[in-house]
Enzyme design. Structure first.
Site, mmCIF file in Angstrom:
data_model
loop_
_atom_site.group_PDB
_atom_site.id
_atom_site.type_symbol
_atom_site.label_atom_id
_atom_site.label_comp_id
_atom_site.label_asym_id
_atom_site.label_seq_id
_atom_site.Cartn_x
_atom_site.Cartn_y
_atom_site.Cartn_z
ATOM 1 N N ARG A 1 51.272 45.688 30.086
ATOM 2 C CA ARG A 1 50.152 45.434 31.000
ATOM 3 C C ARG A 1 50.088 43.980 31.470
ATOM 4 O O ARG A 1 49.375 43.664 32.421
ATOM 5 C CB ARG A 1 48.829 45.811 30.339
ATOM 6 C CG ARG A 1 48.682 47.302 30.099
ATOM 7 C CD ARG A 1 47.292 47.639 29.594
ATOM 8 N NE ARG A 1 47.243 48.975 29.046
ATOM 9 C CZ ARG A 1 47.044 50.085 29.757
ATOM 10 N NH1 ARG A 1 46.882 50.008 31.063
ATOM 11 N NH2 ARG A 1 47.012 51.258 29.161
ATOM 12 N N SER B 1 39.540 44.915 32.120
ATOM 13 C CA SER B 1 39.912 44.422 30.792
ATOM 14 C C SER B 1 40.832 43.211 30.923
ATOM 15 O O SER B 1 41.374 42.936 31.998
ATOM 16 C CB SER B 1 40.617 45.520 29.991
ATOM 17 O OG SER B 1 41.888 45.801 30.546
ATOM 18 N N TYR C 1 36.773 49.471 28.604
ATOM 19 C CA TYR C 1 36.359 49.342 30.002
ATOM 20 C C TYR C 1 34.851 49.276 30.208
ATOM 21 O O TYR C 1 34.396 49.083 31.333
ATOM 22 C CB TYR C 1 36.935 50.499 30.826
ATOM 23 C CG TYR C 1 38.439 50.553 30.785
ATOM 24 C CD1 TYR C 1 39.198 49.606 31.456
ATOM 25 C CD2 TYR C 1 39.101 51.536 30.059
ATOM 26 C CE1 TYR C 1 40.582 49.639 31.412
ATOM 27 C CE2 TYR C 1 40.488 51.581 30.011
ATOM 28 C CZ TYR C 1 41.218 50.631 30.686
ATOM 29 O OH TYR C 1 42.586 50.666 30.637
ATOM 30 N N HIS D 1 40.992 43.167 37.332
ATOM 31 C CA HIS D 1 41.110 44.077 36.188
ATOM 32 C C HIS D 1 39.852 43.955 35.339
ATOM 33 O O HIS D 1 39.392 42.845 35.068
ATOM 34 C CB HIS D 1 42.333 43.737 35.335
ATOM 35 C CG HIS D 1 43.599 43.813 36.112
ATOM 36 N ND1 HIS D 1 44.195 45.004 36.420
ATOM 37 C CD2 HIS D 1 44.349 42.839 36.685
ATOM 38 C CE1 HIS D 1 45.271 44.766 37.142
ATOM 39 N NE2 HIS D 1 45.384 43.457 37.328
#
EC number: 4.2.1.10
Length: 162
Positions: free
Chosen positions: A125, A116, A24, A114
């Protein structure tokens, strides 16, 4: 209605800069929000920020953008209403029908964001309950994704507002 954007950050995003920086990055949520306010000002857009680790609080805040919700009275001014939403729902992206339904109910254009690249991570995910309702999806750009989302929202609002 003024050109106002709501930036929502979901569960664990208050830990940006601390939690798994190899995924992140090292930029904190406070840094992101400060940059967002500055960029929005430069683009002539007002921005409100909201972060919660609780699904219901996020649903309530989304409803407030339309003048609805348990914390809104008929006498309230429309101060929480917005023209667009940018949402990084975190893990709720992959699990929350409630957040999806709230976004669909208010019918305010939103950008899913997002930090990532969720498609290059665990299989679970890659599924989003939000993407098919979003006007845009941004992922994998790190903290810069917030800047890209704000710029997109400002340009989209300008086109819609003229």
């Amino acid at each position: 209605m003024s050109r106002r954007v709501l930036l929502i950050n979901g569960p664990n995003l208050n830990l940006l800069g601390k939690r798994e920086p190899h995924i992140y990055g090292s930029t904190t949520l406070e840094d992101i929000e400060t940059q967002a306010r500055q960029q929005a000002h430069e683009l002539g857009v007002e921005i409100d920020t909201f972060q919660s680790n609780h699904e219901g609080a996020i649903v309530d805040r989304i409803q407030e953008t339309a003048g609805w919700g348990p914390n809104v009275r008929e006498t309230d001014t429309p101060g929480k209403r917005v023209s667009a939403i940018i949402i990084n729902a975190g893990a709720l992206t992959h699990t929350s029908v409630a957040v999806r339904d709230a976004l669909a109910a208010v019918a305010i254009p939103f950008v899913e964001l997002h930090v990532s690249n969720v498609h290059a991570r665990e299989t679970f995910r890659a599924h989003s309950y939000l993407s098919d309702k979003a006007v845009a999806v941004i992922c994998g750009m790190g903290a810069y994704g917030y800047s890209a989302a704000i710029e997109f929202a400002a340009k989209h609002l300008k086109i819609e507002g003229e």
